[in-house]
Write a protein that holds these residues in place. Sequence first.
Motif, short mmCIF file in Angstrom:
data_model
loop_
_atom_site.label_atom_id
_atom_site.label_comp_id
_atom_site.label_asym_id
_atom_site.label_seq_id
_atom_site.Cartn_x
_atom_site.Cartn_y
_atom_site.Cartn_z
N ARG A 33 0.84 -1.20 0.00
CA ARG A 33 0.00 0.00 0.00
C ARG A 33 0.88 1.24 0.00
NH1 ARG A 33 -2.94 3.34 3.86
NH2 ARG A 33 -4.83 4.13 2.84
N GLN A 34 0.92 1.91 -1.14
CA GLN A 34 1.71 3.13 -1.29
C GLN A 34 3.07 3.01 -0.59
OE1 GLN A 34 -1.84 5.81 -0.01
NE2 GLN A 34 -0.57 7.08 -1.34
N PRO A 35 3.88 2.05 -1.03
CA PRO A 35 5.15 1.81 -0.34
C PRO A 35 6.12 2.98 -0.49
CG PRO A 35 5.13 0.67 -2.43
CD PRO A 35 3.73 1.20 -2.23
N ILE A 36 7.07 3.04 0.40
CA ILE A 36 8.20 3.94 0.26
C ILE A 36 9.26 3.18 -0.54
CG2 ILE A 36 9.99 5.27 1.44
CD1 ILE A 36 8.09 5.22 3.92
N ALA A 37 9.70 3.72 -1.64
CA ALA A 37 10.70 3.05 -2.47
C ALA A 37 12.08 3.59 -2.13
CB ALA A 37 10.39 3.27 -3.95
N VAL A 38 13.03 2.68 -1.92
CA VAL A 38 14.40 3.03 -1.56
C VAL A 38 15.34 2.31 -2.51
CG1 VAL A 38 16.15 3.01 0.25
CG2 VAL A 38 13.73 3.23 0.87
N PHE A 39 16.33 3.03 -3.04
CA PHE A 39 17.26 2.33 -3.94
C PHE A 39 18.64 2.96 -3.93
CE2 PHE A 39 16.12 5.84 -6.61
CZ PHE A 39 17.09 5.97 -7.58
N ASP A 40 19.58 2.16 -4.39
CA ASP A 40 20.98 2.53 -4.55
C ASP A 40 21.62 1.35 -5.28
OD1 ASP A 40 23.52 3.61 -4.35
OD2 ASP A 40 23.83 2.98 -2.28
N ALA A 41 22.91 1.48 -5.61
CA ALA A 41 23.59 0.38 -6.28
C ALA A 41 24.36 -0.49 -5.30
CB ALA A 41 24.55 0.92 -7.34
N GLU A 82 18.56 10.81 8.68
CA GLU A 82 17.66 11.16 9.78
C GLU A 82 16.61 12.19 9.38
OE1 GLU A 82 17.54 10.04 12.90
OE2 GLU A 82 19.34 8.77 12.99
N GLY A 83 17.04 13.28 8.78
CA GLY A 83 16.09 14.32 8.41
C GLY A 83 15.16 13.92 7.29
N VAL A 84 15.62 13.02 6.42
CA VAL A 84 14.79 12.59 5.28
C VAL A 84 13.58 11.80 5.76
CG1 VAL A 84 14.75 11.28 3.13
CG2 VAL A 84 16.79 12.57 3.76
N VAL A 85 13.75 11.00 6.79
CA VAL A 85 12.64 10.22 7.33
C VAL A 85 11.50 11.14 7.76
CG1 VAL A 85 11.90 8.65 9.17
CG2 VAL A 85 14.10 8.30 8.04
N ASP A 86 11.85 12.23 8.41
CA ASP A 86 10.82 13.16 8.87
C ASP A 86 10.09 13.82 7.70
OD1 ASP A 86 11.44 12.64 11.51
OD2 ASP A 86 12.91 14.26 11.64
N ARG A 87 10.76 13.99 6.57
CA ARG A 87 10.12 14.59 5.40
C ARG A 87 9.24 13.58 4.66
NH1 ARG A 87 14.85 16.79 1.95
NH2 ARG A 87 13.14 17.68 0.70
N ILE A 88 9.59 12.32 4.72
CA ILE A 88 8.81 11.29 4.04
C ILE A 88 7.57 10.89 4.85
CG2 ILE A 88 8.85 8.84 3.35
CD1 ILE A 88 11.69 9.24 2.40
N ARG A 89 7.68 10.93 6.17
CA ARG A 89 6.62 10.47 7.05
C ARG A 89 5.23 11.00 6.66
NH1 ARG A 89 7.06 8.96 12.52
NH2 ARG A 89 9.15 9.88 12.55
N PRO A 90 5.02 12.32 6.49
CA PRO A 90 3.66 12.80 6.21
C PRO A 90 3.13 12.42 4.83
CG PRO A 90 5.23 14.60 6.09
CD PRO A 90 5.97 13.44 6.65
N LEU A 91 4.01 11.98 3.94
CA LEU A 91 3.58 11.59 2.60
C LEU A 91 3.17 10.12 2.54
CD1 LEU A 91 6.44 13.27 0.52
CD2 LEU A 91 4.15 14.17 0.94
N SER A 92 3.61 9.34 3.51
CA SER A 92 3.40 7.90 3.48
C SER A 92 2.08 7.51 4.13
CB SER A 92 4.56 7.19 4.19
OG SER A 92 4.62 7.57 5.55
N ALA A 93 1.67 6.29 3.85
CA ALA A 93 0.40 5.78 4.39
C ALA A 93 0.64 4.46 5.10
CB ALA A 93 -0.62 5.60 3.26
N PRO A 94 -0.08 4.18 6.19
CA PRO A 94 0.07 2.89 6.87
C PRO A 94 -0.24 1.73 5.95
CG PRO A 94 -1.16 4.45 8.23
CD PRO A 94 -1.04 5.07 6.87
#
Length: 268
Positions: free
Chosen positions: A5-13, A211-223
């Motif tokens: 459900r509306q996942p948070i996508a994380v990527f790198d190489a 650390e700061g990025v998590v706080d910015r993503i939190r309000p955009l995400s859904a349980p």
Amino acid sequence: MTSLRQPIAVFDAGLGSYSAVELLHRRLPDRDIVYLADRASFPYGAKDRTELLTVVDRAVRFLAEFEPSAILLASNAPSVTILDDLRSPVPIFGVRPPVTEALAVADEVAVLGVRSLVESVELVEFLRAAAGPAQTRVHAVNASALVELVESGDFLFRREHTATVISEFLNTLLAAHPGIDAVTLSSTHLPWLRDYFERARPELRLFDPIEGVVDRIRPLSAPGSGTVLGLVTENERYPASEFREMLTRLEIDLELESVVIPRATERK
């Protein structure tokens, strides 16, 4: 894909980005996460700007198919050099040195990162914008040797060696710049070494860009259900099996599904 459900996508190489997954999962345990280890494009940091834009844009387009709430490019070098040039159908975030936060509490700051980051024109411009007249109090430092301690697994299996390397690195750094009292861990590999830093130099303040990025993503995400879906690309030089073995050695319990990211010309 449909179970997320509306996942948070994380990527790198590389491996370092998994530290971002762990932090997101710890802070937001009910959010679904899609984690892509783009080993077919490893390493991001060694690519020129044009090639890096191509492979990162391809990964962003691939992850957009999962209808994420946000995408996190969990790599410092491309976050500084190309993030602003990416186009994404959903909010996209990067990890950049938290220089402003560090300068607020420190006399001098060391930005530790891979060589391609610390020697880039883009980092110079970023530091000029972030630090302003205090830029002379910020030092970009090549920490590629420390990143290798994580990629190789030495930080888990050669602990004395790792402690010695980090202690000598910090001794050299502080001999050159004795006023440094804060460090930004500006490679997603470096937070894995936090305990070593703290033991070697407990007086240094450490700043993790994630650390700061998590706080910015939190309000955009859904349980959701708290599911973490692991995906990996591969090529002959960097097979998926090797990356799975790396996770096993690090005692990371995550199943990885092998995927192929189509090139732009292959899309319909």
